[in-house]
Structures are given as structure tokens and as C-alpha cells.
Scaffold this motif. Sequence first.
Motif, PDB file in Angstrom:
ATOM      1  N   LEU A  55      -4.729   6.756   0.366  1.00 53.35           N
ATOM      2  CA  LEU A  55      -4.219   5.396   0.540  1.00 53.35           C
ATOM      3  C   LEU A  55      -3.182   5.338   1.654  1.00 53.35           C
ATOM      4  CD1 LEU A  55      -4.171   2.459  -0.399  1.00 53.35           C
ATOM      5  CD2 LEU A  55      -2.519   3.135  -2.151  1.00 53.35           C
ATOM      6  N   GLU A  70      -3.602   3.164   5.182  1.00 54.35           N
ATOM      7  CA  GLU A  70      -2.752   2.056   5.630  1.00 54.35           C
ATOM      8  C   GLU A  70      -2.072   2.378   6.955  1.00 54.35           C
ATOM      9  OE1 GLU A  70       0.860   1.451   5.388  1.00 54.35           O
ATOM     10  OE2 GLU A  70       1.468   3.273   4.416  1.00 54.35           O
ATOM     11  N   ALA A 126       0.838  -1.208   0.000  1.00 53.97           N
ATOM     12  CA  ALA A 126       0.000   0.000   0.000  1.00 53.97           C
ATOM     13  C   ALA A 126       0.869   1.253   0.000  1.00 53.97           C
ATOM     14  CB  ALA A 126      -0.929  -0.013   1.208  1.00 53.97           C
ATOM     15  N   SER A 136       1.060   4.141  -2.822  1.00 51.49           N
ATOM     16  CA  SER A 136       0.933   5.569  -2.497  1.00 51.49           C
ATOM     17  C   SER A 136       2.067   6.362  -3.132  1.00 51.49           C
ATOM     18  CB  SER A 136       0.968   5.792  -0.982  1.00 51.49           C
ATOM     19  OG  SER A 136      -0.112   5.193  -0.354  1.00 51.49           O
ATOM     20  N   THR A 178      -5.191  10.999  -4.163  1.00 50.03           N
ATOM     21  CA  THR A 178      -5.328   9.542  -4.074  1.00 50.03           C
ATOM     22  C   THR A 178      -4.185   8.957  -3.257  1.00 50.03           C
ATOM     23  OG1 THR A 178      -6.413   9.526  -6.230  1.00 50.03           O
ATOM     24  CG2 THR A 178      -5.541   7.421  -5.428  1.00 50.03           C
TER      25      THR A 178
END
Length: 166
Positions: free
Chosen positions: A34, A38, A15, A19, A30
Motif C-alpha cells: 500500500l 501511494e 493511504a 500503511s 500488506t
Amino acid sequence: MPYQWSLNNVVMAEAAHTSLGFWQANRPETAFQLFKGELLDSMYLGLCPGNVGCMTSHDMARGEAQRDFCDAIGVNSRALVEGLFGVKPDALAGQLKIVPGFPAKWDHASIHHPDFSFAFRRAGLTETYLVESKFSKPMKLTLQICALRTAPEVTGQRSTREMELG
């Protein structure tokens, strides 16, 4: 799905890498969503608060296993420094490039690192950036930021069209 290592694990490092990829592709909103998700999943909502472990609680087979296996810390650090704050030193070339990846709604942020300090503040349409390099050798600074407007605001003057007509 039958369990197979790494095929159906929900891993923090993946993740964070994603990112960082979004930041590198100039998709900061975005990327931050993310990244924040996480970190919240592991550090605040997980079984071991403050931990940056291997897998998240959303892993279908192993849950939050291997909390002591912190392969995610390196890429999370990189996503924070190179992605969110956009600090990209290249000591061999003597260049320090900064391309902040802050969400549009942020009006301030700062980071203090042994090699640099960086601070950002926005008030209306005025942005202030403070950079303090502590690298062992001087570096050329390049700051790449997004424009807040597509055209300059002209106050107290008539437009070109009005001047031609009036």
C-alpha cells in the motif's frame, strides 16, 4: 455519487495512515504494498513528479488537485520511519525501540536521519543490524525482529530420536 469533500476523495495521507496501521498490526507485506503504491501514484506517476500532494490522480471528482497542499508529507514520513524502518524513539522514557517492517524478500535497507542511522543486511540466515544513536541523551535500545526459523538448525549431529535409537 454526488461530490462531497472528503467522502470520495482518494487522499495520500489516508493511504499512508492505513500503511502505518498495517505495520503496527505486524502486517509488513500488506503495509509495504500500500505504501509503495501511494508513493508511486503521486511521486512518479502523477502530474507533478516528486510531489507528495494531497490527492492522487485516482480521485474521481478532483483528480490530482491541490498539489501544493502537502498534508500527506508528515504521515508519509512517519510511515517510512516508524513503519518501514520501525524506529520508535521515546526520549521521555529514555528508550529507542526498533521493530523493522521490511518485506520478507528484502536483504538490505538503510536510513540516515539527523538523530539516528540504521542499517540492515541479510545473507542467508545471518542478519546484521547497525544502529547509531545521535539523540541528545542516551537511550536504552530494544531491537525486536522476526525469527527466520522456528527451530535451530543442528548440523553434524544426530537428532535426539536417532541418539535414543542408535
